[in-house]
Design an enzyme around this catalytic site. Sequence first.
Site, short mmCIF file in Angstrom:
data_model
loop_
_atom_site.label_atom_id
_atom_site.label_comp_id
_atom_site.label_asym_id
_atom_site.label_seq_id
_atom_site.Cartn_x
_atom_site.Cartn_y
_atom_site.Cartn_z
N ASP A 19 2.08 -21.76 22.56
CA ASP A 19 2.56 -20.40 22.83
C ASP A 19 3.97 -20.26 22.25
O ASP A 19 4.87 -21.02 22.60
CB ASP A 19 2.57 -20.16 24.35
CG ASP A 19 2.73 -18.70 24.71
OD1 ASP A 19 2.02 -18.24 25.62
OD2 ASP A 19 3.57 -18.01 24.09
N ASP A 121 0.44 -14.62 19.50
CA ASP A 121 1.42 -15.70 19.67
C ASP A 121 0.91 -16.87 20.48
O ASP A 121 1.71 -17.64 20.98
CB ASP A 121 2.70 -15.14 20.31
CG ASP A 121 2.45 -14.61 21.70
OD1 ASP A 121 1.29 -14.37 22.04
OD2 ASP A 121 3.43 -14.44 22.45
N GLU A 122 -0.41 -17.01 20.61
CA GLU A 122 -0.87 -18.18 21.35
C GLU A 122 -2.27 -18.59 20.93
O GLU A 122 -3.05 -17.78 20.42
CB GLU A 122 -0.81 -17.94 22.86
CG GLU A 122 -1.60 -16.74 23.32
CD GLU A 122 -1.53 -16.59 24.83
OE1 GLU A 122 -1.93 -17.52 25.54
OE2 GLU A 122 -1.07 -15.54 25.29
#
Length: 368
Positions: A19, A121-122
């Site tokens: 993350d 974003d992860e």
Amino acid sequence: MAGGSIGSVPLSTPVLHVDLDQFLAAVEVLRRPELAGLPVVVGGRGDPTERAVVSTASYEARALGVRSGMPLRSAAKKCPDAVFLPVDFPVYEVKSALVMATLRAALWSGDPVDVEVLGWDEAFVGLRPGAVAADHDPEAFADQVRAEVLAATGLHCSVGIGDNKLQAKIATDFGKPRGVYRISDATWFAEMGQRPTRALWGVGAKIQKRLADLGIHTVEQLATSDARVLAAEIGPTMGPWYHRLGRGVDTSVVDPTPWVPRAHGREETFQTDLETDAEIEQEVRRIALRVVADIDAEGRPAWRVGLKVRDRAFQTVQRSRKLPEPTRDPEVLVDAAVALLAKVERRRPVRLLGVRLEMVEPEGGYER
DNA sequence: TCTGGGGTCCTAGGACCC
DNA sequence: TCTGGGGTCCTAGGACCC
């Protein structure tokens, strides 16, 4: 499958959850290094007087009380000196793709990995089926991934390690920022047992309240509750699922299949509420045309049209209709969206309009 | 200082048919 | 006259996540 076993040999293969730290703000600081160390707030069009909310705040802004989801106006009140920036989707998409490509290329003790993208974003990262867990140290690989992502993108991330995706996802938060944290079947209750049920991925404020009404406040209480009661009170599917969450059990696998969207929608909160029918219809047409363009890019026709209307009092209603046959015809789709307006009884000026098109399944169906 | 925008999945109730 | 279930489709809304 994580947590499974053959005979007496444990097959638990660790999973990583990667993350990025303060992703949007970090990308903006990369573009403008002079912003480093300043409170940066990314949201809306970057104008804190407008109706919009915070997408990401830098750690400096968070220290002053700014949170994701907070109205920009509130953020400006808490932090008048913050740098407010507009959300710049294309730039984040490029960075995100670079991060994901870096993860996919990573070798874990020489072996290729599967990557399941969860958002900009992860992502989850796991060994491919058949790999022997004992040959693959997750902590060392987590450090390697952090270094490779930083080298390729200039972005820092945190990594959670778990015996399954649920544990890894939760562990990441304990490692933030720029850290690595591990939760396992062995440490689950020590780490999570006394935390509120809300700490679980999948339990929000509403379910926390419903569980509390059943006398279930902590993760351990959820884990030791009667699954039959949960099934009866919350539902035959969701009840047992929450029970598994409490026990830290998750049998889903890291699925590298590319995401295929089921639907596209656009909604817009107007800076000034709409008062007249003509205005409202015109805006529905405009928004619907944008969504038609979105599904055209997807290359699949729509079979269902939805309309969302939120009024000044924040009362929100949704209407939808199945089409006689799937179509990509802009006129048919736009008219269908407008026709749904007739099913909405309008009492107050309109604050938000949204149009959503559900697409037919791709050939071969959805793979996950 | 009122509360964004993009999604997914589950549930519940009514219509309709057998 | 009153009274059944089961199954499926459609729609609305709720809950969650990033």
